[in-house]
Design a protein around this motif. Structure first.
Motif, short mmCIF file in Angstrom:
data_model
loop_
_atom_site.label_atom_id
_atom_site.label_comp_id
_atom_site.label_asym_id
_atom_site.label_seq_id
_atom_site.Cartn_x
_atom_site.Cartn_y
_atom_site.Cartn_z
N ALA A 1 38.98 27.92 58.83
CA ALA A 1 38.01 28.51 59.11
C ALA A 1 38.19 30.25 59.21
N ASP A 2 39.59 30.26 59.76
CA ASP A 2 39.98 31.29 59.54
C ASP A 2 39.93 32.36 58.54
N CYS A 3 39.62 32.10 57.32
CA CYS A 3 40.06 32.30 56.08
C CYS A 3 38.94 32.72 56.05
N ALA A 4 37.02 31.94 55.88
CA ALA A 4 36.19 31.67 55.38
C ALA A 4 35.57 32.81 54.79
N GLN A 5 35.69 33.74 55.78
CA GLN A 5 34.76 35.01 55.10
C GLN A 5 35.51 35.82 54.59
N LEU A 6 36.95 35.03 54.41
CA LEU A 6 37.78 36.54 52.56
C LEU A 6 37.15 35.43 51.69
N VAL A 7 36.94 34.36 51.85
CA VAL A 7 36.85 33.22 50.50
C VAL A 7 35.33 33.62 50.04
N GLU A 8 34.34 33.54 51.19
CA GLU A 8 33.00 33.75 51.23
C GLU A 8 32.85 35.05 50.12
N ARG A 9 33.31 36.67 50.89
CA ARG A 9 33.41 37.56 50.41
C ARG A 9 33.89 36.86 48.93
N PHE A 10 34.93 36.88 48.13
CA PHE A 10 35.07 36.53 46.96
C PHE A 10 34.63 36.54 46.35
N VAL A 11 33.73 35.34 46.65
CA VAL A 11 32.67 33.62 46.19
C VAL A 11 31.37 35.08 45.61
N ARG A 12 30.75 35.74 46.19
CA ARG A 12 30.50 36.29 46.49
C ARG A 12 30.58 37.49 45.84
N ASP A 13 31.65 38.14 45.68
CA ASP A 13 31.76 38.88 44.88
C ASP A 13 31.62 38.64 43.62
N GLY A 14 32.38 37.61 43.13
CA GLY A 14 32.49 37.15 42.19
C GLY A 14 30.67 37.50 41.39
#
Length: 190
Positions: free
Chosen positions: A78-91
């Protein structure tokens, strides 16, 4: 102190085998299924999965092994969710190349269509571009041509979603964008 499940297993190790399998699953896998594949008792597999989950939590890894929907699967912590979301969204916001846009237009307006037909319309080989569009989820396989057995492609529901369309009937008409003498243009290119 009791021996862990891993210490009781010979060979490459039950935990290593479970980790390898869990990396490739796209939906939760039941303990009994894993036990059958690994030819181990279900209780032993269940204990190893719980131990792995606890180890990942104790080590504060970026992922977690959770039991959900009757099976086990890796999830982002859960505490990494924002980073993963940003990576996926930017990709996903990377722009399509001109070749990809042309190919996508041919598929959208001529679907279902084969790679050969796309290449004929564009005048260049489009195999790599179609693979990219499939990988991005904008285009998908739509069966095969009964005569040539060539794979056919169509746009996906994700394509409609990204363009904000309910269905393909909402695609703009092509006629206003074609030259006035399209018949003569086709004659000269044959």
């Amino acid at each position: 102190m009791a021996a862990s499940v891993e210490e009781q297993v010979e060979g490459p190790g039950l935990k290593a085998a479970l980790e390898a399998i869990m990396l490739v699953v796209d939906e939760p896998v039941a303990e009994i299924t894993l036990a059958q594949v690994l030819e181990r008792p279900t209780q032993e597999v269940a204990a190893a999965l719980r131990e792995l989950s606890e180890e990942y939590t104790a080590a504060a890894r970026g992922f977690d092994l959770r039991q959900v929907a009757g099976g086990w699967r890796y999830y982002t912590r859960a505490d990494c969710a924002q980073l993963v979301e940003r990576f996926v969204r930017d990709g996903q916001q990377t722009r399509l190349t001109q070749a990809a846009l042309e190919t996508l237009a041919v598929v959208a307006y001529r679907q279902p269509v084969s790679r050969a037909r796309v290449a004929a319309v564009r005048g260049v080989n489009s195999d790599g571009v179609i693979r990219t569009l499939v990988a991005r989820g904008l285009v998908e396989e739509a069966g095969s041509d009964p005569e040539s057995q060539a794979l056919l492609y169509r746009t996906s529901s994700y394509f409609l979603e990204r363009l904000g369309l309910k269905d393909l009937s909402e695609l703009p008409e092509l006629a206003p964008f074609l030259p006035d003498d399209v018949e003569n243009l086709e004659e000269t290119t044959k």
